[in-house]
Design a protein around this motif. Structure first.
Motif, PDB file in Angstrom:
ATOM      1  N   LEU A  26       0.821  -1.262  -0.003  1.00 50.94           N
ATOM      2  CA  LEU A  26      -0.089  -0.047  -0.005  1.00 50.94           C
ATOM      3  C   LEU A  26       0.995   1.081   0.062  1.00 50.94           C
ATOM      4  CD1 LEU A  26      -2.656  -1.070   2.558  1.00 50.94           C
ATOM      5  CD2 LEU A  26      -3.174  -0.800   0.126  1.00 50.94           C
ATOM      6  N   GLU A  27       1.878   1.301   0.823  1.00 51.65           N
ATOM      7  CA  GLU A  27       2.964   2.225   0.710  1.00 51.65           C
ATOM      8  C   GLU A  27       3.381   2.679  -0.388  1.00 51.65           C
ATOM      9  OE1 GLU A  27       5.626   1.463   4.195  1.00 51.65           O
ATOM     10  OE2 GLU A  27       3.823   1.906   5.802  1.00 51.65           O
ATOM     11  N   HIS A  28       3.476   1.476  -1.249  1.00 48.38           N
ATOM     12  CA  HIS A  28       4.089   1.784  -2.816  1.00 48.38           C
ATOM     13  C   HIS A  28       3.354   1.664  -3.914  1.00 48.38           C
ATOM     14  CE1 HIS A  28       7.893   0.497  -0.216  1.00 48.38           C
ATOM     15  NE2 HIS A  28       8.371   0.998  -1.106  1.00 48.38           N
ATOM     16  N   GLY A  29       1.773   2.129  -3.525  1.00 54.62           N
ATOM     17  CA  GLY A  29       1.205   2.360  -4.538  1.00 54.62           C
ATOM     18  C   GLY A  29       0.223   1.127  -5.099  1.00 54.62           C
ATOM     19  N   THR A  30       0.232   0.064  -4.620  1.00 55.03           N
ATOM     20  CA  THR A  30      -0.151  -1.118  -5.099  1.00 55.03           C
ATOM     21  C   THR A  30      -1.516  -1.404  -4.199  1.00 55.03           C
ATOM     22  OG1 THR A  30       1.616  -2.224  -5.552  1.00 55.03           O
ATOM     23  CG2 THR A  30       0.011  -3.550  -5.369  1.00 55.03           C
ATOM     24  N   GLU A  31      -2.588  -1.539  -4.933  1.00 50.87           N
ATOM     25  CA  GLU A  31      -3.924  -2.120  -4.212  1.00 50.87           C
ATOM     26  C   GLU A  31      -3.701  -3.484  -3.587  1.00 50.87           C
ATOM     27  OE1 GLU A  31      -7.409  -1.492  -6.724  1.00 50.87           O
ATOM     28  OE2 GLU A  31      -6.949   0.344  -7.256  1.00 50.87           O
ATOM     29  N   VAL A  32      -4.337  -3.724  -2.577  1.00 54.02           N
ATOM     30  CA  VAL A  32      -4.031  -5.063  -1.904  1.00 54.02           C
ATOM     31  C   VAL A  32      -5.378  -5.573  -1.478  1.00 54.02           C
ATOM     32  CG1 VAL A  32      -3.281  -6.313   0.218  1.00 54.02           C
ATOM     33  CG2 VAL A  32      -1.834  -4.222  -0.691  1.00 54.02           C
ATOM     34  N   VAL A  33      -5.554  -6.849  -1.971  1.00 54.02           N
ATOM     35  CA  VAL A  33      -6.641  -7.894  -1.394  1.00 54.02           C
ATOM     36  C   VAL A  33      -6.148  -8.793  -0.497  1.00 54.02           C
ATOM     37  CG1 VAL A  33      -8.437  -9.279  -2.000  1.00 54.02           C
ATOM     38  CG2 VAL A  33      -7.962  -7.515  -3.856  1.00 54.02           C
ATOM     39  N   CYS A  34      -6.373  -8.652   0.911  1.00 49.03           N
ATOM     40  CA  CYS A  34      -6.095  -9.528   1.779  1.00 49.03           C
ATOM     41  C   CYS A  34      -7.096 -10.464   2.235  1.00 49.03           C
ATOM     42  CB  CYS A  34      -5.916  -8.845   3.138  1.00 49.03           C
ATOM     43  SG  CYS A  34      -5.522  -9.690   4.717  1.00 49.03           S
ATOM     44  N   VAL A  35      -6.604 -11.888   1.933  1.00 52.09           N
ATOM     45  CA  VAL A  35      -7.624 -12.981   2.180  1.00 52.09           C
ATOM     46  C   VAL A  35      -6.956 -13.814   3.432  1.00 52.09           C
ATOM     47  CG1 VAL A  35      -8.580 -15.157   1.274  1.00 52.09           C
ATOM     48  CG2 VAL A  35      -8.085 -13.171  -0.397  1.00 52.09           C
ATOM     49  N   ASP A  36      -7.812 -13.808   4.527  1.00 51.96           N
ATOM     50  CA  ASP A  36      -7.356 -14.473   5.782  1.00 51.96           C
ATOM     51  C   ASP A  36      -8.792 -15.286   6.447  1.00 51.96           C
ATOM     52  OD1 ASP A  36      -6.422 -15.102   8.381  1.00 51.96           O
ATOM     53  OD2 ASP A  36      -4.572 -13.991   7.507  1.00 51.96           O
ATOM     54  N   ASN A  37      -8.532 -16.325   6.972  1.00 54.41           N
ATOM     55  CA  ASN A  37      -9.868 -16.998   7.642  1.00 54.41           C
ATOM     56  C   ASN A  37      -9.608 -16.860   8.984  1.00 54.41           C
ATOM     57  OD1 ASN A  37      -7.725 -18.760   8.060  1.00 54.41           O
ATOM     58  ND2 ASN A  37      -8.637 -20.753   7.405  1.00 54.41           N
ATOM     59  N   PHE A  38      -8.353 -16.011   9.568  1.00 54.52           N
ATOM     60  CA  PHE A  38      -8.063 -16.060  10.958  1.00 54.52           C
ATOM     61  C   PHE A  38      -8.015 -16.904  11.824  1.00 54.52           C
ATOM     62  CE2 PHE A  38     -10.474 -11.919   9.394  1.00 54.52           C
ATOM     63  CZ  PHE A  38      -9.450 -11.122   9.561  1.00 54.52           C
ATOM     64  N   ALA A  39      -7.379 -18.221  11.040  1.00 48.16           N
ATOM     65  CA  ALA A  39      -7.020 -19.313  12.120  1.00 48.16           C
ATOM     66  C   ALA A  39      -5.883 -19.011  12.774  1.00 48.16           C
ATOM     67  CB  ALA A  39      -6.855 -20.330  10.971  1.00 48.16           C
ATOM     68  N   THR A  40      -5.132 -18.114  12.309  1.00 47.83           N
ATOM     69  CA  THR A  40      -3.852 -17.718  13.252  1.00 47.83           C
ATOM     70  C   THR A  40      -3.700 -16.148  13.083  1.00 47.83           C
ATOM     71  OG1 THR A  40      -2.248 -18.420  11.602  1.00 47.83           O
ATOM     72  CG2 THR A  40      -2.638 -20.027  13.327  1.00 47.83           C
ATOM     73  N   GLY A  41      -4.259 -15.594  12.131  1.00 47.64           N
ATOM     74  CA  GLY A  41      -4.001 -14.258  11.882  1.00 47.64           C
ATOM     75  C   GLY A  41      -4.950 -13.742  12.731  1.00 47.64           C
ATOM     76  N   ASP A  42      -4.713 -12.120  12.738  1.00 46.93           N
ATOM     77  CA  ASP A  42      -5.623 -11.333  13.642  1.00 46.93           C
ATOM     78  C   ASP A  42      -6.226 -10.145  12.996  1.00 46.93           C
ATOM     79  OD1 ASP A  42      -6.182  -9.603  16.030  1.00 46.93           O
ATOM     80  OD2 ASP A  42      -4.914 -10.502  17.096  1.00 46.93           O
ATOM     81  N   ALA A  43      -7.295  -9.866  13.091  1.00 49.55           N
ATOM     82  CA  ALA A  43      -8.097  -8.638  12.461  1.00 49.55           C
ATOM     83  C   ALA A  43      -7.338  -7.391  12.887  1.00 49.55           C
ATOM     84  CB  ALA A  43      -9.406  -8.588  12.801  1.00 49.55           C
ATOM     85  N   ARG A  44      -6.826  -7.333  13.948  1.00 54.47           N
ATOM     86  CA  ARG A  44      -6.073  -6.131  14.481  1.00 54.47           C
ATOM     87  C   ARG A  44      -5.012  -5.761  13.719  1.00 54.47           C
ATOM     88  NH1 ARG A  44      -5.498  -7.439  20.679  1.00 54.47           N
ATOM     89  NH2 ARG A  44      -4.920  -9.454  19.710  1.00 54.47           N
TER      90      ARG A  44
END
Length: 345
Positions: A26-44
């Protein structure tokens, strides 16, 4: 050749490393689609990005084709990080670990093929197992116990590498494989189970630091900003890899524990526990390829990186207690039931 990316998909993008890659793009101008099921990731980890016009969060599973292969719109970079990377998690969820390495990787590759995108697989130094060659070069085939408890992670990544290379050969897809060595930094989970977050959590809580075995086994730890730069240097290139990304400065586990205690200002009391099965005795990357092909090498030293990480943990642990209790309750109940990833109903 340096590629420019307009829109990237990151599976596992709300995890520790994935969230740093989301920010970098994002800081380098690229749009991002983040895919995560939060099995170990964190929405925060991605909460601060939700108001960014170029950021989209998809709560979904890489093993479900509806959440990855069916993503609409143009994509020119796929970073496949979805995995249960910590032993604390992959030993509890062995089938999910294997499935995301196989089925999840296949879906991410199919997305890249459909969109004509560059594909980068986040592989691991665990490919080398308990290595008989030191330091580890990309040409080393490894020493992995294929039926040991750690094999669910090691073999899932070895299969993912083989699948990635098959897609490259059969479909002429632009692919790259990065073998990531121990990485640490802000946003690691306190209950992650890996060495540095465990030492920091224990030290800040004035608990003994649990060291496996005699603590003389070595690790080479890389601060997250350096790892992020390395992954993106590979993504921007035409290099297929595999390429090691890690810090070649080798330290004993005991030395790292003592450094954490020194920086937190707490007395260091070590509690030695039994070494896990197939725990590597030595681990250190040869980064000659990354240096020569990508112009990359790490910049952040151990003390500086640990200071940043300890400061983050110290701020976060004040309001982590409730979440950690909930995580422990879920762990006590065991993993949720899982369906075969071939079931799409």
């Amino acid at each position: 050749m340096r590629r420019n990316f307009r829109r990237a998909v990151i599976t596992g993008g709300a995890g520790f490393l994935g969230s740093h890659l989301c920010e970098y793009l994002l800081e380098h101008g690229t749009e991002v689609v983040c895919v995560d099921n939060f099995a170990t990731g964190d929405a925060r980890n991605v909460a601060s990005l939700l108001d960014h016009d170029g950021f989209q969060l998809v709560v979904g599973d890489a093993c479900d084709p509806r959440h990855v292969r069916a993503l609409p719109g143009p994509v020119d970079l796929v970073l496949h990080l979805a995995s249960l990377a910590s032993p604390a998690f992959y030993l509890r969820r062995p089938l999910e670990t294997l499935w995301v390495g196989a089925v999840g990787t296949a879906h991410a590759l199919e997305l890249a093929r459909a969109k004509g995108a560059r594909f980068v697989l986040a592989s691991t130094s665990e490919i080398y197992g308990d290595p008989l060659v030191h330091p580890q070069t990309e040409s080393y085939w490894g020493n992995v116990n294929s039926v040991g408890p750690r094999s669910v992670y090691d073999e899932s990544k070895r299969y993912a590498e083989a699948l990635t290379m098959a897609y490259r050969r059969v479909y002429r897809l632009s692919t790259a494989i990065v073998r990531i060595f121990n990485t640490y930094g802000p946003r690691m989970r306190p209950d992650d189970g890996r060495m540095i977050p465990t030492f920091i959590r224990q030290s800040l809580s004035k608990e003994p630091l649990t060291v496996a075995g005699d603590g003389l086994q070595t690790r080479s730890v890389c601060y997250v900003s350096d790892t992020t730069r390395g992954i993106m240097a590979l993504a921007h290139s035409d290099v297929a890899g595999p390429v090691n990304i890690g810090n070649p400065e080798e330290r004993t586990v005991r030395e790292i524990a003592e450094k954490v205690g020194q920086l937190t200002g707490q007395p260091v009391h070590l509690r030695h526990v039994e070494r896990p099965v197939d725990d590597p005795r030595r681990r250190c990357p040869d980064i000659s390829l990354a240096t020569s092909l990508l112009g990359w090498r790490p910049h952040v030293g151990l003390e500086e990186g640990l200071r940043h990480t300890i400061d983050w943990f110290a701020r976060e642990m004040g309001h982590e207690q409730g979440q950690r209790s909930r995580d422990e309750d879920r762990a006590d109940r065991g993993p949720p039931p899982v369906r075969s990833p071939l079931w799409h109903g």
